[in-house]
Design a protein around this motif. Structure first.
Motif, PDB file in Angstrom:
ATOM      1  N   UNK A  51       0.729  -1.161  -0.148  1.00 12.87           N
ATOM      2  CA  UNK A  51       0.052  -0.055  -0.164  1.00 12.87           C
ATOM      3  C   UNK A  51       0.686   1.403  -0.210  1.00 12.87           C
ATOM      4  N   UNK A  52       0.477   2.285  -0.478  1.00 14.28           N
ATOM      5  CA  UNK A  52       1.018   3.307  -0.777  1.00 14.28           C
ATOM      6  C   UNK A  52       0.748   4.353   0.661  1.00 14.28           C
ATOM      7  N   UNK A  53      -0.535   4.116   1.145  1.00  8.17           N
ATOM      8  CA  UNK A  53      -0.949   4.854   2.374  1.00  8.17           C
ATOM      9  C   UNK A  53      -0.855   3.883   3.635  1.00  8.17           C
ATOM     10  N   UNK A  54      -1.884   4.400   4.542  1.00  2.48           N
ATOM     11  CA  UNK A  54      -2.169   3.705   5.735  1.00  2.48           C
ATOM     12  C   UNK A  54      -3.105   2.422   5.676  1.00  2.48           C
ATOM     13  N   UNK A  55      -2.988   1.329   6.279  1.00  4.09           N
ATOM     14  CA  UNK A  55      -3.972   0.265   6.121  1.00  4.09           C
ATOM     15  C   UNK A  55      -5.784   0.715   6.219  1.00  4.09           C
ATOM     16  N   UNK A  89      -0.941   4.640  10.011  1.00  5.86           N
ATOM     17  CA  UNK A  89      -2.489   4.573  10.020  1.00  5.86           C
ATOM     18  C   UNK A  89      -3.126   5.799   9.886  1.00  5.86           C
ATOM     19  N   UNK A  90      -4.055   6.058   9.046  1.00  2.00           N
ATOM     20  CA  UNK A  90      -4.778   7.257   8.565  1.00  2.00           C
ATOM     21  C   UNK A  90      -4.109   7.963   7.601  1.00  2.00           C
ATOM     22  N   UNK A  91      -3.058   7.558   7.066  1.00  2.00           N
ATOM     23  CA  UNK A  91      -2.336   8.245   5.941  1.00  2.00           C
ATOM     24  C   UNK A  91      -2.802   8.235   4.701  1.00  2.00           C
ATOM     25  N   UNK A  92      -3.267   9.320   4.157  1.00  9.56           N
ATOM     26  CA  UNK A  92      -3.686   9.263   2.693  1.00  9.56           C
ATOM     27  C   UNK A  92      -2.738   9.363   1.779  1.00  9.56           C
ATOM     28  N   UNK A  93      -2.509   8.583   0.539  1.00 14.99           N
ATOM     29  CA  UNK A  93      -1.263   8.527  -0.168  1.00 14.99           C
ATOM     30  C   UNK A  93      -1.287   9.626  -0.951  1.00 14.99           C
ATOM     31  N   UNK A  94      -0.037  10.175  -1.336  1.00 14.57           N
ATOM     32  CA  UNK A  94       0.095  11.235  -1.938  1.00 14.57           C
ATOM     33  C   UNK A  94       1.117  11.000  -3.075  1.00 14.57           C
ATOM     34  N   UNK A  95       1.250  11.683  -3.979  1.00 15.39           N
ATOM     35  CA  UNK A  95       2.130  11.597  -5.129  1.00 15.39           C
ATOM     36  C   UNK A  95       3.513  10.858  -4.980  1.00 15.39           C
ATOM     37  N   UNK A  96       4.297  11.528  -3.822  1.00 15.06           N
ATOM     38  CA  UNK A  96       5.692  10.898  -3.828  1.00 15.06           C
ATOM     39  C   UNK A  96       5.589   9.706  -2.902  1.00 15.06           C
ATOM     40  N   UNK A  97       4.391   9.324  -2.420  1.00  8.81           N
ATOM     41  CA  UNK A  97       4.334   7.952  -1.666  1.00  8.81           C
ATOM     42  C   UNK A  97       4.182   6.805  -2.534  1.00  8.81           C
ATOM     43  N   UNK A  98       3.830   6.863  -3.890  1.00  6.52           N
ATOM     44  CA  UNK A  98       3.767   5.611  -4.750  1.00  6.52           C
ATOM     45  C   UNK A  98       5.294   5.321  -5.141  1.00  6.52           C
ATOM     46  N   UNK A  99       6.078   6.199  -5.299  1.00  7.98           N
ATOM     47  CA  UNK A  99       7.477   5.640  -5.816  1.00  7.98           C
ATOM     48  C   UNK A  99       8.112   5.108  -4.581  1.00  7.98           C
ATOM     49  N   UNK A 106       6.478   3.575  -2.011  1.00  7.44           N
ATOM     50  CA  UNK A 106       6.123   2.045  -2.071  1.00  7.44           C
ATOM     51  C   UNK A 106       6.579   1.196  -3.268  1.00  7.44           C
ATOM     52  N   UNK A 107       6.955   1.559  -4.471  1.00 13.89           N
ATOM     53  CA  UNK A 107       7.567   1.035  -5.363  1.00 13.89           C
ATOM     54  C   UNK A 107       8.848   0.163  -4.900  1.00 13.89           C
ATOM     55  N   UNK A 108       9.880   0.816  -4.241  1.00 11.79           N
ATOM     56  CA  UNK A 108      10.736   0.269  -3.892  1.00 11.79           C
ATOM     57  C   UNK A 108      10.613  -0.957  -2.945  1.00 11.79           C
ATOM     58  N   UNK A 109       9.465  -0.921  -2.224  1.00 16.17           N
ATOM     59  CA  UNK A 109       9.078  -2.048  -1.496  1.00 16.17           C
ATOM     60  C   UNK A 109       8.576  -3.405  -2.320  1.00 16.17           C
ATOM     61  N   UNK A 110       7.867  -2.970  -3.309  1.00 14.29           N
ATOM     62  CA  UNK A 110       7.232  -3.886  -4.198  1.00 14.29           C
ATOM     63  C   UNK A 110       8.340  -4.819  -4.897  1.00 14.29           C
ATOM     64  N   UNK A 111       9.493  -4.099  -5.494  1.00  9.62           N
ATOM     65  CA  UNK A 111      10.537  -4.529  -6.027  1.00  9.62           C
ATOM     66  C   UNK A 111      11.357  -5.301  -4.984  1.00  9.62           C
ATOM     67  N   UNK A 112      11.334  -4.634  -3.824  1.00 12.86           N
ATOM     68  CA  UNK A 112      12.550  -5.206  -2.777  1.00 12.86           C
ATOM     69  C   UNK A 112      11.901  -6.595  -2.033  1.00 12.86           C
ATOM     70  N   UNK A 113      10.583  -6.811  -2.196  1.00 14.76           N
ATOM     71  CA  UNK A 113       9.825  -8.129  -1.832  1.00 14.76           C
ATOM     72  C   UNK A 113      10.249  -9.159  -2.699  1.00 14.76           C
ATOM     73  N   UNK A 114      10.443  -9.054  -4.051  1.00 14.73           N
ATOM     74  CA  UNK A 114      10.435  -9.871  -4.885  1.00 14.73           C
ATOM     75  C   UNK A 114      11.949 -10.492  -5.321  1.00 14.73           C
ATOM     76  N   UNK A 115      12.032 -11.801  -5.984  1.00 14.03           N
ATOM     77  CA  UNK A 115      13.308 -12.153  -6.577  1.00 14.03           C
ATOM     78  C   UNK A 115      13.629 -11.325  -7.903  1.00 14.03           C
ATOM     79  N   UNK A 116      12.499 -10.655  -8.393  1.00 12.44           N
ATOM     80  CA  UNK A 116      12.556  -9.849  -9.602  1.00 12.44           C
ATOM     81  C   UNK A 116      11.189  -9.359  -9.801  1.00 12.44           C
ATOM     82  N   UNK A 117      11.160  -8.263 -10.899  1.00  7.90           N
ATOM     83  CA  UNK A 117      10.054  -7.592 -11.066  1.00  7.90           C
ATOM     84  C   UNK A 117       9.592  -7.703 -12.489  1.00  7.90           C
ATOM     85  N   UNK A 118       8.575  -8.139 -13.153  1.00  7.91           N
ATOM     86  CA  UNK A 118       7.930  -8.107 -14.331  1.00  7.91           C
ATOM     87  C   UNK A 118       7.123  -6.948 -14.647  1.00  7.91           C
TER      88      UNK A 118
END
Length: 396
Positions: free
Chosen positions: A166-170, A198-208, A210-222
């Motif tokens: 997630x880019x914001x809070x749960x 908690x309670x954090x509304x995602x803003x523009x800079x929160x998505x990049x 978040x993206x480093x966590x997406x790639x960091x969790x995987x063996x690779x990115x498709x």
């Protein structure tokens, strides 16, 4: 390592402090021997530079922890058994992640799938085919819960395991109309991961971020369908910087949604036309059994954080080292270096970067005085940091 309840609260207070991101967090904890000492020292350090930073109160963090508990969210710290080894191996790993759902999903090998929000029907269909094949091969699919490719990847891997970052809070699901998808992920034994409060509304800079966590969790990115300025390409770049595999699905040169993926392939990403192209590339990593060094001792020290983008407007303490019990003085009573020491340091600095140890020797000042003075000069905009802890006069 396993944090006590008191330590977890201190860690959360420190990472929730303004201008404290992963880099500053690690430097402060190493310098002051723990989050508690860092919390005590932070107001004095920043106050001397006229930019006093005050951590949130214990009551504020206790309220966040209570709100998280009501949703079944747990805070997991780097170094703890439940923290994903793949993410922990990255340079800008969050000190704490908030996890809702099945923690076991984070321990399994995974692969990230990202792509266009405005995906074509063919792109969505092919994403489903690949995600299903990866799941059948035993991989968890990681994505960002966005419309289009992300949602398709999650839905196709519900029965085999999926993680949404997630880019914001749960309690601030984005987009809001994916609340039902979130429930499906949780009911199927998947997990949700968030870095933000908690309670954090995602803003523009929160998505990049978040993206480093997406790639960091995987063996690779498709990447499946991405325009030239797509955020999915940011995820691919993070994967490359994290030493992970990058895969891309080719598309028609007449389709703008394929420009980014076609560029990735030209730059060396693995072309994917079937799931076997991914599985054969990551097979050596899976055969290794421990691709992210689970057997290595945990350390908060990171060497390459200065190369990461600064999403937190961080106070930069790179180059500091943990204080030894024999030499550390109480930061609340530590005396600021006199003004002439700061002037002396400036006289030894130039636009050419120099290491802090060399600067300390040249100026004839202790490392502690140099580090404290440099922090104040940096907050004042007089100096800037570079790789490997080097500093120079600010170009501004």
């Amino acid at each position: 390592m396993q944090l006590t309840d008191a330590q977890r609260l201190d860690w959360l207070r420190l990472i929730r402090t303004d201008s404290v991101g992963p880099r500053t967090f690690r430097n402060l904890v190493n310098r002051f021997g723990g989050a508690s000492g860092a919390l005590d020292a932070l107001p004095a350090i920043t106050g001397r530079a006229g930019k006093r930073v005050t951590p949130p109160s214990k009551a504020e963090i206790e309220r966040e922890m209570a709100a998280a508990a009501r949703l079944g969210v747990r805070f997991v710290a780097t170094g703890e058994d439940a923290y994903p080894r793949s993410l922990q191996a990255t340079d800008a790993a969050p000190p704490l992640i908030a996890v809702r759902g099945n923690l076991d999903a984070l321990a399994r090998p995974s692969l990230a799938i990202v792509g266009s929000r405005n995906a074509s029907a063919a792109g969505l269909t092919f994403t489903e085919r690949l995600a299903r094949g990866l799941g059948e091969a035993g991989l968890v699919v990681v994505s960002g819960l966005a419309r289009g490719i992300d949602a398709s990847a999650h839905k196709a891997s519900l029965t085999t395991g999926t993680i949404a970052v997630l880019a914001g809070g749960h309690d601030r699901i984005y987009p809001a109309n994916h609340a039902a998808l979130v429930e499906s992920i949780l009911e199927a034994g998947g997990a949700l991961v968030a870095e933000m409060p908690m309670g954090w509304e995602p803003r523009g800079r929160d998505f990049p971020r978040r993206n480093r966590i997406i790639s960091g969790l995987g063996l690779g990115t498709l990447v499946v369908e991405a325009a030239r300025r797509s955020g999915s390409l940011i995820t691919a770049r993070y994967a490359l910087e994290q030493g992970r595999e990058v895969f891309a699905v080719p598309g028609s040169p007449l389709d703008p949604r394929a420009e980014g993926t076609n560029d990735l392939i030209r730059q060396g990403a693995t072309l994917v036309a079937e799931v076997e192209h991914i599985l054969s590339a990551i097979a050596p990593l899976l055969e290794r059994g421990d691709p992210f060094g689970a057997g290595q001792p945990f350390s908060l020290i990171r060497q390459a954080l200065e190369e990461q983008p600064d999403f937190w407007d961080e106070i930069d303490l790179d180059g500091t080292s943990p204080a030894s019990p024999d030499t550390f003085s109480d930061p609340a009573t530590e005396i600021a270096p006199p003004l002439d020491d700061r002037v002396r340091l400036l006289s030894f600095l130039s636009p050419t970067p120099i290491g802090t140890d060399e600067l300390s020797r040249a100026a004839g000042l202790s490392v502690r005085i140099v580090q404290t003075a440099l922090l104040e000069l940096e907050l004042d905009g007089r100096v800037e940091r570079h790789g490997n802890g080097a500093v120079s006069l600010s170009a501004r």
